[in-house]
Motif scaffolding. Sequence first.
Motif, PDB file in Angstrom:
ATOM      1  N   GLY A   3       0.477  25.386   8.949  1.00 56.60           N
ATOM      2  CA  GLY A   3      -0.716  24.659   8.557  1.00 56.60           C
ATOM      3  C   GLY A   3      -1.932  25.164   9.284  1.00 56.60           C
ATOM      4  N   GLU A 101      -8.262  20.974  -3.192  1.00 55.73           N
ATOM      5  CA  GLU A 101      -7.641  20.350  -2.039  1.00 55.73           C
ATOM      6  C   GLU A 101      -8.010  21.067  -0.753  1.00 55.73           C
ATOM      7  OE1 GLU A 101      -3.492  19.794  -2.552  1.00 55.73           O
ATOM      8  OE2 GLU A 101      -3.150  19.024  -0.543  1.00 55.73           O
ATOM      9  N   PHE A 103      -7.104  21.226   3.296  1.00 58.13           N
ATOM     10  CA  PHE A 103      -6.052  20.897   4.250  1.00 58.13           C
ATOM     11  C   PHE A 103      -6.675  20.829   5.635  1.00 58.13           C
ATOM     12  CE2 PHE A 103      -2.366  21.442   1.493  1.00 58.13           C
ATOM     13  CZ  PHE A 103      -2.900  22.191   0.463  1.00 58.13           C
TER      14      PHE A 103
ATOM     15  N   TYR B  35      -8.326  10.520   0.703  1.00 53.02           N
ATOM     16  CA  TYR B  35      -7.519  11.024   1.802  1.00 53.02           C
ATOM     17  C   TYR B  35      -6.953   9.846   2.577  1.00 53.02           C
ATOM     18  CZ  TYR B  35      -9.031  15.910   1.415  1.00 53.02           C
ATOM     19  OH  TYR B  35      -9.239  17.199   0.997  1.00 53.02           O
ATOM     20  N   GLN B  36      -5.795  10.064   3.181  1.00 55.81           N
ATOM     21  CA  GLN B  36      -5.186   9.087   4.072  1.00 55.81           C
ATOM     22  C   GLN B  36      -5.217   9.646   5.491  1.00 55.81           C
ATOM     23  OE1 GLN B  36      -0.815   8.869   4.385  1.00 55.81           O
ATOM     24  NE2 GLN B  36      -0.947   6.712   3.823  1.00 55.81           N
ATOM     25  N   GLN B  37      -5.577   8.792   6.439  1.00 54.72           N
ATOM     26  CA  GLN B  37      -5.598   9.245   7.832  1.00 54.72           C
ATOM     27  C   GLN B  37      -4.947   8.211   8.735  1.00 54.72           C
ATOM     28  OE1 GLN B  37      -9.486   9.885   9.649  1.00 54.72           O
ATOM     29  NE2 GLN B  37      -8.659  11.457  10.986  1.00 54.72           N
ATOM     30  N   GLU B  41      -4.310  11.187  13.779  1.00 56.17           N
ATOM     31  CA  GLU B  41      -3.838  12.328  12.998  1.00 56.17           C
ATOM     32  C   GLU B  41      -4.936  12.852  12.080  1.00 56.17           C
ATOM     33  OE1 GLU B  41       0.742  10.586  12.748  1.00 56.17           O
ATOM     34  OE2 GLU B  41      -0.204  11.436  10.963  1.00 56.17           O
ATOM     35  N   THR B  44      -4.946  13.524   5.297  1.00 56.01           N
ATOM     36  CA  THR B  44      -4.093  14.226   4.349  1.00 56.01           C
ATOM     37  C   THR B  44      -4.511  13.862   2.928  1.00 56.01           C
ATOM     38  OG1 THR B  44      -2.429  12.492   4.491  1.00 56.01           O
ATOM     39  CG2 THR B  44      -2.095  14.407   5.870  1.00 56.01           C
TER      40      THR B  44
END
Lengths: 113, 112
Positions: A3, A101, A103, B35-37, B41, B44
């Motif tokens: 990643g 998207e 990342f 997005y989820q956070q 972290e 994502t």
Amino acid sequence: KAGVTQTPRYLIKTRGQQVTLSCSPISGHRSVSWYQQTPGQGLQFLFEYFSETQRNKGNFPGRFSGRQFSNSRSEMNVSTLELGDSALYLCASSLGESSNEQFFGPGTRLTVL
Amino acid sequence: GQNIDQPTEMTATEGAIVQINCTYQTSGFNGLFWYQQHAGEAPTFLSYNVLDGLEEKGRFSSFLSRSKGYSYLLLKELQMKDSASYLCAVRDQTQAGTALIFGKGTTLSVSS
């Protein structure tokens, strides 16, 4: 597939110093964006690099700068640090031109004392 | 100007359904993201909408109405692990590249 990686993960500096943060995007990704995240302001866009060129810039003072290398790795620099620069700095990579998207990397937590 | 609004906090119980709303005002529009956070972290990616309508992906669905500048994220069959911050973001068509404008996030707490 590895990643997005960011170094260092944590950093403590004092006012007036400068700092350089590093981001390595996912292999094959050509776009790197930088964001600042604070509790009060949330995620704010700093700048984006694509193929070593700054493609977009957010509303931050000139003390914040960045660059991208030929291998797509990117660095951002903050000079003359202020207390308000304490934040989580996130890097996000994407394929490039019209990728949907992004990342995100784990971020660098910067504390300015 | 550019503005994205979403509720600051929401609470729900396991197994329930919750809808997180997002309204936006931007000079241009080229897609809306969720997005989820989780705490401590990185964010994502959850979903992407560029056309009006509903996009479903497992327990999560996202809806977009471009004419109303409105989106929502629907989470079904809530689980404790869904406790996180949910970020709504818009890509501005007037700007090149993939820069996103984020809302301040909605902190969702799921209890048993």
